[in-house]
Write a protein that holds these residues in place. Structure first.
Motif, PDB file in Angstrom:
ATOM      1  N   GLY A   9      80.632  36.972  26.671  1.00 29.95           N
ATOM      2  CA  GLY A   9      81.560  36.730  27.169  1.00 29.95           C
ATOM      3  C   GLY A   9      81.855  35.304  27.215  1.00 29.95           C
ATOM      4  N   ILE A  10      80.257  34.710  26.811  1.00 37.14           N
ATOM      5  CA  ILE A  10      80.613  33.162  26.380  1.00 37.14           C
ATOM      6  C   ILE A  10      79.879  32.450  25.715  1.00 37.14           C
ATOM      7  CG2 ILE A  10      81.498  32.134  28.851  1.00 37.14           C
ATOM      8  CD1 ILE A  10      78.684  31.368  29.516  1.00 37.14           C
ATOM      9  N   CYS A  11      79.988  31.322  24.705  1.00 33.89           N
ATOM     10  CA  CYS A  11      78.979  31.078  23.478  1.00 33.89           C
ATOM     11  C   CYS A  11      78.139  30.476  24.865  1.00 33.89           C
ATOM     12  CB  CYS A  11      79.155  29.977  22.469  1.00 33.89           C
ATOM     13  SG  CYS A  11      80.457  30.437  22.055  1.00 33.89           S
ATOM     14  N   THR A  12      76.823  30.140  25.043  1.00 38.10           N
ATOM     15  CA  THR A  12      75.913  29.752  25.485  1.00 38.10           C
ATOM     16  C   THR A  12      74.593  29.138  24.921  1.00 38.10           C
ATOM     17  OG1 THR A  12      76.528  31.517  27.272  1.00 38.10           O
ATOM     18  CG2 THR A  12      73.745  30.482  27.354  1.00 38.10           C
ATOM     19  N   THR A  13      74.533  27.606  24.630  1.00 33.18           N
ATOM     20  CA  THR A  13      73.547  27.206  24.186  1.00 33.18           C
ATOM     21  C   THR A  13      72.668  26.405  24.980  1.00 33.18           C
ATOM     22  OG1 THR A  13      75.188  26.511  22.186  1.00 33.18           O
ATOM     23  CG2 THR A  13      72.938  25.675  22.148  1.00 33.18           C
ATOM     24  N   HIS A  14      71.116  26.769  24.481  1.00 36.84           N
ATOM     25  CA  HIS A  14      69.700  26.187  25.666  1.00 36.84           C
ATOM     26  C   HIS A  14      69.547  24.681  24.679  1.00 36.84           C
ATOM     27  CE1 HIS A  14      66.731  26.351  28.356  1.00 36.84           C
ATOM     28  NE2 HIS A  14      65.873  26.677  27.320  1.00 36.84           N
ATOM     29  N   VAL A  15      69.797  23.363  25.727  1.00 40.09           N
ATOM     30  CA  VAL A  15      68.803  22.650  25.729  1.00 40.09           C
ATOM     31  C   VAL A  15      67.474  22.980  26.308  1.00 40.09           C
ATOM     32  CG1 VAL A  15      68.871  20.206  26.428  1.00 40.09           C
ATOM     33  CG2 VAL A  15      71.437  21.992  25.319  1.00 40.09           C
ATOM     34  N   PRO A  16      66.566  22.351  25.986  1.00 40.09           N
ATOM     35  CA  PRO A  16      65.227  22.303  26.670  1.00 40.09           C
ATOM     36  C   PRO A  16      65.078  21.621  27.504  1.00 40.09           C
ATOM     37  CG  PRO A  16      64.621  21.621  23.825  1.00 40.09           C
ATOM     38  CD  PRO A  16      65.905  22.561  24.571  1.00 40.09           C
ATOM     39  N   THR A  17      64.049  21.445  28.896  1.00 46.25           N
ATOM     40  CA  THR A  17      64.098  19.927  29.718  1.00 46.25           C
ATOM     41  C   THR A  17      63.991  18.970  28.346  1.00 46.25           C
ATOM     42  OG1 THR A  17      63.513  21.181  31.709  1.00 46.25           O
ATOM     43  CG2 THR A  17      62.947  19.585  31.471  1.00 46.25           C
ATOM     44  N   ALA A  76      81.506  24.026   7.150  1.00 45.91           N
ATOM     45  CA  ALA A  76      81.237  24.275   8.584  1.00 45.91           C
ATOM     46  C   ALA A  76      80.441  22.832   8.980  1.00 45.91           C
ATOM     47  CB  ALA A  76      80.360  25.518   8.849  1.00 45.91           C
ATOM     48  N   ARG A  77      80.207  22.721   8.213  1.00 51.17           N
ATOM     49  CA  ARG A  77      79.264  21.308   8.954  1.00 51.17           C
ATOM     50  C   ARG A  77      80.580  19.673   8.633  1.00 51.17           C
ATOM     51  NH1 ARG A  77      73.695  21.809   5.731  1.00 51.17           N
ATOM     52  NH2 ARG A  77      72.631  23.143   6.679  1.00 51.17           N
ATOM     53  N   SER A  78      81.032  19.883   7.938  1.00 49.68           N
ATOM     54  CA  SER A  78      82.061  19.032   7.669  1.00 49.68           C
ATOM     55  C   SER A  78      83.855  18.854   8.349  1.00 49.68           C
ATOM     56  CB  SER A  78      82.703  18.777   6.058  1.00 49.68           C
ATOM     57  OG  SER A  78      83.746  19.956   5.895  1.00 49.68           O
ATOM     58  N   ARG A  79      83.657  20.138   9.378  1.00 52.82           N
ATOM     59  CA  ARG A  79      84.970  19.746  10.046  1.00 52.82           C
ATOM     60  C   ARG A  79      84.831  19.382  11.941  1.00 52.82           C
ATOM     61  NH1 ARG A  79      84.352  24.291  13.282  1.00 52.82           N
ATOM     62  NH2 ARG A  79      86.329  23.909  14.415  1.00 52.82           N
ATOM     63  N   LEU A  80      83.153  19.690  11.556  1.00 50.75           N
ATOM     64  CA  LEU A  80      82.774  19.389  13.062  1.00 50.75           C
ATOM     65  C   LEU A  80      82.036  17.569  13.130  1.00 50.75           C
ATOM     66  CD1 LEU A  80      80.277  21.856  14.118  1.00 50.75           C
ATOM     67  CD2 LEU A  80      82.201  21.946  14.378  1.00 50.75           C
ATOM     68  N   THR A  81      82.686  16.729  11.804  1.00 46.09           N
ATOM     69  CA  THR A  81      82.577  15.353  11.664  1.00 46.09           C
ATOM     70  C   THR A  81      83.195  14.557  12.882  1.00 46.09           C
ATOM     71  OG1 THR A  81      82.169  15.562   9.358  1.00 46.09           O
ATOM     72  CG2 THR A  81      82.401  13.343  10.658  1.00 46.09           C
ATOM     73  N   GLU A  82      83.999  14.639  12.956  1.00 41.16           N
ATOM     74  CA  GLU A  82      84.964  13.620  13.930  1.00 41.16           C
ATOM     75  C   GLU A  82      84.105  14.387  15.953  1.00 41.16           C
ATOM     76  OE1 GLU A  82      89.453  13.374  16.203  1.00 41.16           O
ATOM     77  OE2 GLU A  82      89.276  13.791  14.153  1.00 41.16           O
ATOM     78  N   LEU A  83      84.501  15.668  16.193  1.00 38.22           N
ATOM     79  CA  LEU A  83      83.815  16.160  17.099  1.00 38.22           C
ATOM     80  C   LEU A  83      82.421  15.426  17.874  1.00 38.22           C
ATOM     81  CD1 LEU A  83      83.377  17.643  19.959  1.00 38.22           C
ATOM     82  CD2 LEU A  83      83.433  20.089  18.002  1.00 38.22           C
ATOM     83  N   GLU A  84      81.446  16.080  16.459  1.00 37.21           N
ATOM     84  CA  GLU A  84      80.430  14.792  16.984  1.00 37.21           C
ATOM     85  C   GLU A  84      80.553  13.233  17.261  1.00 37.21           C
ATOM     86  OE1 GLU A  84      75.880  14.054  14.108  1.00 37.21           O
ATOM     87  OE2 GLU A  84      77.570  15.831  13.133  1.00 37.21           O
ATOM     88  N   ASP A 126      76.474  28.260  14.247  1.00 33.50           N
ATOM     89  CA  ASP A 126      75.124  27.375  12.760  1.00 33.50           C
ATOM     90  C   ASP A 126      75.310  25.833  13.115  1.00 33.50           C
ATOM     91  OD1 ASP A 126      74.448  30.416  12.663  1.00 33.50           O
ATOM     92  OD2 ASP A 126      74.760  30.427  10.346  1.00 33.50           O
ATOM     93  N   ALA A 127      76.645  25.573  13.181  1.00 32.70           N
ATOM     94  CA  ALA A 127      76.912  23.898  12.474  1.00 32.70           C
ATOM     95  C   ALA A 127      77.196  23.322  13.795  1.00 32.70           C
ATOM     96  CB  ALA A 127      78.045  23.756  11.221  1.00 32.70           C
ATOM     97  N   LEU A 157      74.917  20.078  17.894  1.00 35.64           N
ATOM     98  CA  LEU A 157      74.722  19.328  19.291  1.00 35.64           C
ATOM     99  C   LEU A 157      73.429  19.177  19.534  1.00 35.64           C
ATOM    100  CD1 LEU A 157      76.133  23.152  20.918  1.00 35.64           C
ATOM    101  CD2 LEU A 157      76.994  20.586  20.983  1.00 35.64           C
ATOM    102  N   SER A 158      72.420  19.965  18.397  1.00 40.67           N
ATOM    103  CA  SER A 158      70.642  19.599  17.900  1.00 40.67           C
ATOM    104  C   SER A 158      70.551  18.045  17.767  1.00 40.67           C
ATOM    105  CB  SER A 158      69.967  20.374  17.266  1.00 40.67           C
ATOM    106  OG  SER A 158      69.293  20.232  17.518  1.00 40.67           O
ATOM    107  N   ARG A 159      71.832  17.430  16.872  1.00 37.41           N
ATOM    108  CA  ARG A 159      71.985  16.098  16.533  1.00 37.41           C
ATOM    109  C   ARG A 159      72.221  15.420  17.430  1.00 37.41           C
ATOM    110  NH1 ARG A 159      73.758  18.802  11.577  1.00 37.41           N
ATOM    111  NH2 ARG A 159      75.426  17.488  12.185  1.00 37.41           N
ATOM    112  N   VAL A 160      73.138  15.807  18.029  1.00 36.21           N
ATOM    113  CA  VAL A 160      73.066  14.702  19.592  1.00 36.21           C
ATOM    114  C   VAL A 160      72.351  14.642  20.209  1.00 36.21           C
ATOM    115  CG1 VAL A 160      75.700  14.758  21.286  1.00 36.21           C
ATOM    116  CG2 VAL A 160      75.631  15.391  18.447  1.00 36.21           C
ATOM    117  N   LEU A 161      72.083  16.051  20.972  1.00 32.34           N
ATOM    118  CA  LEU A 161      71.139  15.390  21.780  1.00 32.34           C
ATOM    119  C   LEU A 161      69.374  15.392  21.614  1.00 32.34           C
ATOM    120  CD1 LEU A 161      72.766  19.141  24.039  1.00 32.34           C
ATOM    121  CD2 LEU A 161      72.914  16.482  24.533  1.00 32.34           C
ATOM    122  N   GLY A 162      69.571  15.107  20.432  1.00 33.70           N
ATOM    123  CA  GLY A 162      68.035  14.731  19.753  1.00 33.70           C
ATOM    124  C   GLY A 162      67.157  15.712  20.171  1.00 33.70           C
TER     125      GLY A 162
END
Length: 219
Positions: free
Chosen positions: A202-210, A111-119, A177-178, A183-188
């Motif tokens: 209805g959608i995938c929603t990810t909260h990013v704190p201010t 699951a983690r490896s398939r996202l390498t290029e997207l990351e 989860d991956a 997204l956590s790594r990319v956004l720091g």
């Protein structure tokens, strides 16, 4: 025949708008497409009959004066299937085999490896932008996730209106989860997944704190 092709193209556009922008009303769709109320209703009725979209009560009706609030229309799982769900059964079988023969950790690693290029794409986009969240959403959209950003008092939310692996992720949440970890790594900063298409939302929603913290160390 020309009329039939035109109708098909318009209905594809309606479904695409609902997938990319989320649930909305017939009036809003008519305005976006430059159609009359009667014309949009005809297309919506056919899409509902085909199972591509469904009517819903609005989440926040608000004050509309007299009468009931207008219905919203939303894309269904069948509708999402028309936008590129392929080989779901084969993917699920492969992941079951991997899990049964090599254990749960092997599924997590996959699951983690398939996202390498997207990351890498998201990292590059975020690094060159004044608004990293918006840049990541654009990178996700380019990769087929139809993502947008909504602001709130507590931060921003990345809304993914399409998930290429939602049917497989229903059985294997490690894929979701991956993606959250990525997204956590990319956004720091620590992000929180609030909803996923794979689990019926209805959608995938990810909260990013201010307040973004120190950049998370890359794997």
């Amino acid at each position: 025949m020309k009329i039939a092709r035109a109708d098909s193209a318009t209905r594809e556009r309606v479904a695409s708008l609902l997938m990319e922008g989320g649930p909305t009303t017939a009036a809003a769709l008519a305005s976006d497409l430059g159609l009359t109320p009667a014309a949009i209703r005809r297309h919506l009725d056919q899409l509902v009959a085909d199972g591509i979209i469904e009517p819903r009560d609005p989440r926040t009706p608000g004050r509309r004066g007299r009468g009931r609030p207008a219905k919203e229309f939303a894309i269904t799982d069948l509708g999402r299937d028309t936008f590129g769900h392929t080989y779901d059964d084969l993917a699920s079988q492969a992941l079951r085999y991997l899990r049964d023969h090599d254990g749960q950790d092997a599924v997590i690693d996959f699951a983690r490896s398939r996202l390498t290029e997207l990351e890498q794409k998201c990292t590059t986009a975020a690094a060159g932008s004044a608004n990293a969240v918006q840049a990541v959403a654009k990178a996700l959209t380019a990769d087929g996730y139809a993502a947008s950003v909504e602001s709130s008092a507590a931060g921003e939310q990345i809304c993914q209106h399409h998930c290429p692996v939602s049917h497989v992720a229903h059985e294997f949440p490690e894929l979701c989860d991956a993606e959250t970890e990525m997204l956590s790594r990319v956004l720091g900063t620590h992000v929180q997944r609030l909803a996923t298409i794979a689990h019926g939302d209805g959608i995938c929603t990810t909260h990013v704190p201010t307040q973004q913290g120190k950049k998370v160390t890359q794997r």
